[in-house]
Design an enzyme around this catalytic site. Sequence first.
Site, PDB file in Angstrom:
ATOM      1  N   ARG A 247       6.541  56.372  82.512  1.00 11.47           N
ATOM      2  CA  ARG A 247       5.046  56.186  82.738  1.00 11.47           C
ATOM      3  C   ARG A 247       4.687  56.230  84.144  1.00 11.47           C
ATOM      4  NH1 ARG A 247       1.710  54.405  78.740  1.00 11.47           N
ATOM      5  NH2 ARG A 247       0.717  53.063  80.234  1.00 11.47           N
TER       6      ARG A 247
ATOM      7  N   HIS B 250       1.875  60.536  82.171  1.00 10.31           N
ATOM      8  CA  HIS B 250       2.826  59.874  81.463  1.00 10.31           C
ATOM      9  C   HIS B 250       3.783  61.095  80.571  1.00 10.31           C
ATOM     10  CE1 HIS B 250      -0.355  56.207  80.786  1.00 10.31           C
ATOM     11  NE2 HIS B 250       0.277  56.320  82.017  1.00 10.31           N
TER      12      HIS B 250
ATOM     13  N   GLU C 261       8.641  57.489  76.802  1.00  9.52           N
ATOM     14  CA  GLU C 261       7.653  57.911  77.343  1.00  9.52           C
ATOM     15  C   GLU C 261       7.807  57.178  78.996  1.00  9.52           C
ATOM     16  OE1 GLU C 261       2.978  57.023  77.987  1.00  9.52           O
ATOM     17  OE2 GLU C 261       4.013  55.884  76.230  1.00  9.52           O
TER      18      GLU C 261
ATOM     19  N   ASP D 171       4.252  88.217 100.729  1.00 10.29           N
ATOM     20  CA  ASP D 171       4.748  87.640 102.118  1.00 10.29           C
ATOM     21  C   ASP D 171       5.286  86.375 101.861  1.00 10.29           C
ATOM     22  OD1 ASP D 171       5.150  86.377 104.770  1.00 10.29           O
ATOM     23  OD2 ASP D 171       3.101  86.951 105.339  1.00 10.29           O
TER      24      ASP D 171
ATOM     25  N   GLU E 205       1.029  63.997  79.549  1.00  7.20           N
ATOM     26  CA  GLU E 205      -0.295  63.323  79.207  1.00  7.20           C
ATOM     27  C   GLU E 205      -0.988  63.244  80.754  1.00  7.20           C
ATOM     28  OE1 GLU E 205       0.052  59.691  77.451  1.00  7.20           O
ATOM     29  OE2 GLU E 205       0.515  60.433  75.529  1.00  7.20           O
TER      30      GLU E 205
ATOM     31  N   GLU F  49      -9.101  62.657  79.654  1.00  2.31           N
ATOM     32  CA  GLU F  49      -7.613  63.126  79.399  1.00  2.31           C
ATOM     33  C   GLU F  49      -7.414  64.096  78.211  1.00  2.31           C
ATOM     34  OE1 GLU F  49      -3.667  61.374  76.922  1.00  2.31           O
ATOM     35  OE2 GLU F  49      -4.276  60.192  78.813  1.00  2.31           O
TER      36      GLU F  49
ATOM     37  N   GLU G 271     -11.109  58.330  79.588  1.00  2.00           N
ATOM     38  CA  GLU G 271      -9.967  57.487  80.091  1.00  2.00           C
ATOM     39  C   GLU G 271     -10.575  56.087  80.609  1.00  2.00           C
ATOM     40  OE1 GLU G 271      -7.114  56.223  80.222  1.00  2.00           O
ATOM     41  OE2 GLU G 271      -6.102  57.780  78.907  1.00  2.00           O
TER      42      GLU G 271
ATOM     43  N   GLU H  51      -3.987  62.999  83.355  1.00  2.00           N
ATOM     44  CA  GLU H  51      -5.397  62.239  83.636  1.00  2.00           C
ATOM     45  C   GLU H  51      -6.109  62.982  84.713  1.00  2.00           C
ATOM     46  OE1 GLU H  51      -4.099  58.142  81.522  1.00  2.00           O
ATOM     47  OE2 GLU H  51      -4.491  58.361  83.904  1.00  2.00           O
TER      48      GLU H  51
ATOM     49  N   ARG I 187       2.909  48.936  77.432  1.00  2.00           N
ATOM     50  CA  ARG I 187       2.144  49.980  78.266  1.00  2.00           C
ATOM     51  C   ARG I 187       2.433  49.397  79.745  1.00  2.00           C
ATOM     52  NH1 ARG I 187      -0.192  51.666  73.656  1.00  2.00           N
ATOM     53  NH2 ARG I 187      -0.675  53.919  73.717  1.00  2.00           N
TER      54      ARG I 187
END
Length: 476
Positions: free
Chosen positions: A367, A277, A365, A59, A138, A228, A221, A140, A347
């Site tokens: 983030r 990330h 990457e 459904d 990645e 993580e 973390e 977390e 970062r």
Amino acid sequence: MSANILKFKNNTALIKFIDENDIQFIDLNFTDLRGKWHHTTEHVSAFGDDKLRDGVYFDGSSIAGWRDIDNSDMNIRPDITRVCLDPFAAQKTIKIICDVIDPQTGRPYERDPRQIAKAAEAYLKKATIGDTAYFGPEAEFFIFDDVRIDVAPHHVGFRIDSEEGPYNSGRHYETGNKGHRPGPKGGYFPDSPVDSLSDIRGEMVTVMQSMGISVEKHHHEVAPSQCEIGILYSTLTNCADNIQIYKHVVQNVANSYGKTATFMPKPIFGDNGSGMHVHQSIWNKGDPLFAGSGYAGLSDIALYYIGGIIRHARALNAFTNPTTNSYKRLVPGYEAPVLLAYSANNRSASCRIPHAGTQAGKRVEVRFPDPCANPYLALAAMLMAGLDGIENKIHPGEAMDKNLYHLSKEDQSRIPTVCGSLRDALAALESDKDFLMKGDVFSQDIIDAYIALKREELDTYETMVHPVEYSMYYSS
């Protein structure tokens, strides 16, 4: 760490496996627009080649954002390339990830997130830029001992508890308070006994491997109770499947330990939130197209890809940061990437170029995403943004190698930012969606349905009286 992946060449081979291993139940999984896994379970006596070929009906009107009740029949078709044993079932069970089919047309349902991920991969090849897009997430998460949620007209609030939380440093325990726990923002890489969650993460890794996911690492973390687990990169649709299994394992292993896990981006005020990330690269005929001789060893293609991500980031936020809670994480001061810039190893930038020892390791990457994202939609949308950058040669400008958190307000004002709320993100998506609709990867219908679903969440959030409003305004 290698994974125990079940691979079947055809339906006959799968049926033979079911028979030889005394499998009792076949659990069929699919994903809704919000990214939540659903399942229905077939007994082995009622499951055969016909259901592998023709699928199982359900459904669709009971799945939020999909079908009205007067047109509700839907069909799921098992994908025999994504089969794994179910370690949480009491009886012998296999899980099969499914595609959703519109029974009226016999074609893939356009609101099935997995179909959109597949369409994005097909568009990559059609655009003749490359033949494979790799993604490495990645994600977390937090692990708590207890969570209490009250949402009523006369009482609104939550209470979480974790023995690892610094708020328990003075608490009396019958077995004694051992005193070893991380402080706020003090949880990155401590050894035991400060890291009290290593064994449970190890169990999660073992279970993920048994379900076909290759795992690289696990660690504590930054925030107390935050963890993580690093899984190996994969192709787009396969990666999104892996994220769904990852979440399933984390929540169920935590439950088996008498604990509870959440992927909420910001469950605790005043400490780091959970991101996802996502490392990304494009290859063609075995060659890494992001490797070159430009900034940080990147090619022009990689820089244009970054340019596309930055250009469309605010629209991407609707998929990569899809909850009202997401924007409590995307604020300055908690390692969340708010400013839309790129940099090598930095970062604080939204797009980071990690150090890579080989050409094959060159990647970007991104983030700002968080783990509440529907992985199929988020990964597909990021690929489409990056491809738009490549097709239109959108250069991201100069790299920002400074710590963006320490820039002056004047300097910060010159750098574009991610959205500040889900409402802003949905508005950005409405005004910037053409890049998603190339090659019919996303349709106007899916975008409208998704926005409508998210606006329902917004209405609930924005009309609910919040406890902090009593604190701020009751005596006004």
